[in-house]
Design an enzyme around this catalytic site. Structure first.
Site, PDB file in Angstrom:
ATOM      1  N   CYS A   1      -5.532  -2.782   2.911  1.00  0.00           N
ATOM      2  CA  CYS A   1      -5.396  -2.683   4.368  1.00  0.00           C
ATOM      3  C   CYS A   1      -6.670  -3.082   5.108  1.00  0.00           C
ATOM      4  CB  CYS A   1      -4.947  -1.274   4.736  1.00  0.00           C
ATOM      5  SG  CYS A   1      -4.437  -1.091   6.468  1.00  0.00           S
TER       6      CYS A   1
ATOM      7  N   LYS B   1      -9.707   2.428  -2.985  1.00  0.00           N
ATOM      8  CA  LYS B   1     -10.188   1.830  -1.738  1.00  0.00           C
ATOM      9  C   LYS B   1     -11.601   2.314  -1.427  1.00  0.00           C
ATOM     10  CE  LYS B   1      -8.803   1.118   3.091  1.00  0.00           C
ATOM     11  NZ  LYS B   1      -7.797   1.426   4.121  1.00  0.00           N
TER      12      LYS B   1
ATOM     13  N   GLU C   1       0.835  -1.203   0.000  1.00  0.00           N
ATOM     14  CA  GLU C   1       0.000   0.000   0.000  1.00  0.00           C
ATOM     15  C   GLU C   1       0.870   1.254   0.000  1.00  0.00           C
ATOM     16  OE1 GLU C   1      -3.515   1.998   2.804  1.00  0.00           O
ATOM     17  OE2 GLU C   1      -2.225   0.397   3.595  1.00  0.00           O
TER      18      GLU C   1
END
Length: 503
Positions: A373, A319, A262
């Site tokens: 994440c 995301k 990430e």
């Protein structure tokens, strides 16, 4: 004259006992994995709750238990605030205490709802409380009770009903000795049920084996630069970490796919053509998945991008499930005036959400479900895609979580997602733990926390779609409701006994 002080002292003692019982129940979570301790502590907690004479006192007891549990299991929440301690450190104790106390409200509500329902009724309401906190207010299914089974054969049963099935099973084991009211038979019954669950999990791996990985399986390179969070964006140091990733990418022999973590590229996608060109030269035609931030003014995104064989960014995933107060802040402009900012957001009030359930197609592999994440902790969202992917692809930056419990709890949840879906997972973390995870949740190979390096690992085969993939939480909900019915039967029987005239 002295009765009142003694009564207050005993009351305080019980609340401290409840706090310690909750903390002990958390020891089944990573990195400890002491699941037998958790089961014994949960049995003690259920016994303690059953001794409360009023609904209010039972709710209070469960709130104290929950506070102890969450203070212990979520201790890593201090770490993000200490990255920039001068700016954010003052918020750390408030965040941890308020988070623990807030999540404990779900347990307190479970205690109130279970008053007079007996041990099985409390097992059901606690399971419903854990399910509820996983879903409402964007959800926070971290350190669920059922996570104590991760790393044991019982975790395989998540393929049937997900994490909440594991939770109700743990609570049934703990409730059984209390329900029988006789120490020795109760303990034996709890052990017998535990052995039965372990056997069922082992049987699942035997009946649904992972196909042998073929000799020509795609080789995936996991790149772990190990950039500490307080140095990651430092202009004097970020280039070093970027160069490290380039070196790992061009190492021989070449894999079929390279995956960076990430926010691995320290530039915005729109201002990084030079960096992309250098990455393409290092990759030499090998596709590279990487994390990067991007913008479409006035919106900013935390993204995963795919650099294709032609050296162009062909696919981008933004995301979708953002971290509240981490990647975005509700009422950001107002809260910024009192010093509250999104910890992980570099611009404005934070990031904007992408489209949930989007997939990227990996050359030579097929469709992958990208997860960035925090997104990897939501079982209900991972299995919400319209078409079944070939692999789960998770990139993360666990440097935010410190070096003790947070990163290990995060990778444990990744293992559970693989079991639930019957899919392998490619997991690449900035500081670790990076790993290739097979569909039974085993770490085939991994890079330890706090080390820089890379691994080349063949991609395991996927299993057929699991019951959880098809039916989500419905099996778990069915077991919880059946357990609740036992609790209602217990309450009805006690009421009848109370109303029956004495002979």
């Amino acid at each position: 004259m002295n009765d009142a002080p003694r009564s207050v002292g005993r009351l305080r003692y019980r609340w401290w006992l409840a706090l310690l019982g909750g903390a002990a129940a958390s020891l089944g979570q990573a990195p400890f994995g002491l699941w037998p301790v958790s089961l014994v502590a949960l049995a003690f907690i259920i016994h303690l709750a059953q001794s409360r004479p009023t609904r209010r006192s039972m709710a209070a007891a469960l709130w104290w238990v929950g506070t102890g549990y969450f203070l212990a299991s979520l201790n890593w929440l201090v770490e993000p605030f200490m990255v920039d301690a001068a700016r954010d450190g003052w918020m750390a104790p408030f965040a941890v205490v308020f988070m623990a106390g807030g999540l404990a409200l779900f347990w307190g509500a479970a205690g109130a709802a279970a008053f007079r329902l007996g041990p099985f009724g409390l097992a059901a309401t606690l399971s419903l409380a854990e399910l509820t906190r996983s879903l409402i207010l964007t959800g926070f299914p971290w350190a669920l009770i059922g996570h104590i089974w991760i790393g044991t054969p019982v975790a395989q049963l998540a393929a049937l009903g997900g994490p909440h099935l594991l939770t109700i099973l743990a609570l049934l084991v703990a409730a059984l000795p209390v329900a029988l009211r006789r120490p020795l038979p109760g303990f034996a019954a709890g052990v017998a049920l535990t052995v039965l669950l372990i056997g069922a999990g082992w049987l699942r791996t035997t009946l649904v084996p992972i196909p042998e990985t073929p000799a020509n399986a795609p080789i995936v390179r996991l790149v772990q630069p190990n950039a500490p969070q307080d140095e990651k964006w430092d202009p004097m140091k970020s280039g070093t970490f970027f160069e490290r990733q380039l070196t790992y990418t061009e190492a021989e022999p070449r894999p079929d796919l390279v995956v960076w973590p990430e926010t691995a590229v320290p530039y915005f996608l729109e201002t990084a053509p030079g960096a992309i060109e250098v990455m393409a030269d290092a990759a030499a035609g090998i596709p590279v998945v990487f994390g990067i931030q991007r913008y479409e003014h006035p919106r900013y995104f935390n993204a995963l991008a795919l650099l294709n064989a032609e050296g162009e960014v062909g696919q981008v995933y933004d995301k979708a499930h953002l971290v509240p107060f981490g990647e975005y802040v509700p009422f950001a402009d107002l809260l910024a005036k009192v010093g509250i900012h999104g910890l992980a957001a570099n611009e404005g009030g934070g990031f904007s959400s992408g489209v949930a359930g989007s997939q990227v197609v990996l050359p030579g592999i097929g469709p992958a479900l990208p997860l960035i994440c925090y997104e990897g902790i939501f079982a209900e969202e991972v299995n919400a895609t319209e078409t079944r992917p070939r692999v789960l692809l998770l990139i993360t930056n666990d440097a935010w979580f410190g070096k003790f419990s947070g990163p290990y709890q995060h990778v444990a949840q990744a293992r559970l997602r693989a079991i639930e879906m019957g899919l392998p997972m490619i997991r690449v973390a900035n500081t670790g733990v990076s790993a290739m995870i097979d569909p039974h949740g085993n770490l085939i190979e991994s890079l330890p926390l706090g080390e820089a390096g890379f691994l080349d690992v063949p991609l395991p085969e996927a299993l057929p779609a699991t019951p959880f993939d098809r039916f989500a939480d419905w099996l778990a909900i069915g077991v919880i409701l059946a357990t609740l019915a036992l609790g209602l039967h217990h309450a009805r029987r006690n009421r009848v006994d109370a109303e029956s005239p004495e002979p």
